[in-house]
Design an enzyme around this catalytic site. Sequence first.
Site, PDB file in Angstrom:
ATOM      1  N   SER A  63       0.798  -1.237   0.000  1.00 35.96           N
ATOM      2  CA  SER A  63       0.000   0.000   0.000  1.00 35.96           C
ATOM      3  C   SER A  63       0.826   1.279   0.000  1.00 35.96           C
ATOM      4  O   SER A  63       0.255   2.362  -0.133  1.00 35.96           O
ATOM      5  CB  SER A  63      -0.982   0.012   1.176  1.00 35.96           C
ATOM      6  N   LYS A  66       0.100   3.354  -2.991  1.00 34.19           N
ATOM      7  CA  LYS A  66      -1.043   4.261  -3.097  1.00 34.19           C
ATOM      8  C   LYS A  66      -0.632   5.718  -3.297  1.00 34.19           C
ATOM      9  O   LYS A  66      -1.275   6.451  -4.044  1.00 34.19           O
ATOM     10  CB  LYS A  66      -1.930   4.134  -1.848  1.00 34.19           C
ATOM     11  N   TYR A 173     -11.008   2.447   4.919  1.00 36.57           N
ATOM     12  CA  TYR A 173      -9.817   2.151   4.127  1.00 36.57           C
ATOM     13  C   TYR A 173     -10.101   0.958   3.227  1.00 36.57           C
ATOM     14  O   TYR A 173     -10.576  -0.072   3.701  1.00 36.57           O
ATOM     15  CB  TYR A 173      -8.643   1.864   5.056  1.00 36.57           C
TER      16      TYR A 173
END
Length: 389
Positions: A63, A66, A173
């Site tokens: 992540s 991101k 999330y």
Amino acid sequence: MSGSIDGTAIDKVLRDAVDSGAVPHVAAIAANRDGVIYQGAAGPRAAGESDPVTMDSLFRIMSMTKMPCTAVALQQVEQGKLDLDAPVADYCPEFAEIGVLTGFDGDTPVLRPPARPATVRNLVTHTSGLGYWFWSENLVKWEAVTGIPNVVAGSAASFKAPMLADPGSAFIYGINIDWLGKVVEAVTGVGLDVAIKEGITGPLGMDQTTFLMNDEQRPNSTPVHVKGEDGTWMAIGEVLNQAPDYWAGGHGLYGPPSDYIKFEQALLRGGEYGGTRILRQDTVDAAFTNQIGDLDFPAECPSCDPASTCDFNAGPGFKWGYGLLLNSADLPGMRRAGSGAWAGLCNTHFWVDPTSGVCASIYSNFLPFVTPEAMTMYNDFERALYASL
């Protein structure tokens, strides 16, 4: 290195974490606006081997992908090609089919249309209603009864996953940035791999950062580790699909610490690094500003998949900017208020602290995410770094 600090105390934190079995290996790096001020590593690239992990070893950053994906989307906003307040379905018509999961009738998911269309801004700020299975019992059950895998499988079918709440009503999330990657592709007309290479990694000289490793890179990469029944680390190899249906803006990148620190420095320097500007100063300022209003990043995220993550307890007072978790108050002996940070599921973490003028990241590759022992190491690393400044 520019203005190096005395890293003795940090070196000990890393070495002790490996020696105690808290992590299988660790690499850490820190920089100020002028250059790298610390780098250190401990442990083997793979458990049971002698080859050490280094600043140039490739990790699954999961992540931490991101923020580069968010940054390339923000570039399109700066160029007037992308409207954050437009419905996602304007760019990806198939998004209009996503409903809100309200529960189950036996094993049949019960869905309803969302109260309002999700916008691109909702994707960027994780307020679209989309979630991740590891923090949602309903998504765990939805995957089980539909047979549709989560996004890590690399299957296009995973984009059928439902919302858990109406857009704009909650911070949840989730797989928002995988959808944002699709939006970027629709706007740019190129694959997300090309868009990120042309917009972020190429200009910054992040030459080893990639969605798929080549034959030269693979031997220099870390496998994913888990603890065996005897408590020792063992390498389980690869967890990501090496022939995915799509480029995952939410978790797809591999790269070395020596690359990502350049991206962190660009954020620290207001969008510029090495004479190359990737974002305007005002765009970067917005990324470090609360973009979720009165909503909050959840203080507690209980695990719904213990193999993937432990409970994640950020505590109160956290907000979300563009791609960044923002702490509203100073953390004593650590980052200052207004720092932006995030992490990756295989235990990589970064933060950028504009007030202190420092950015740093710390890398290992193992599951589950945020074990208590690893969290202790991360905090000890951060405290030792700030103590040395």
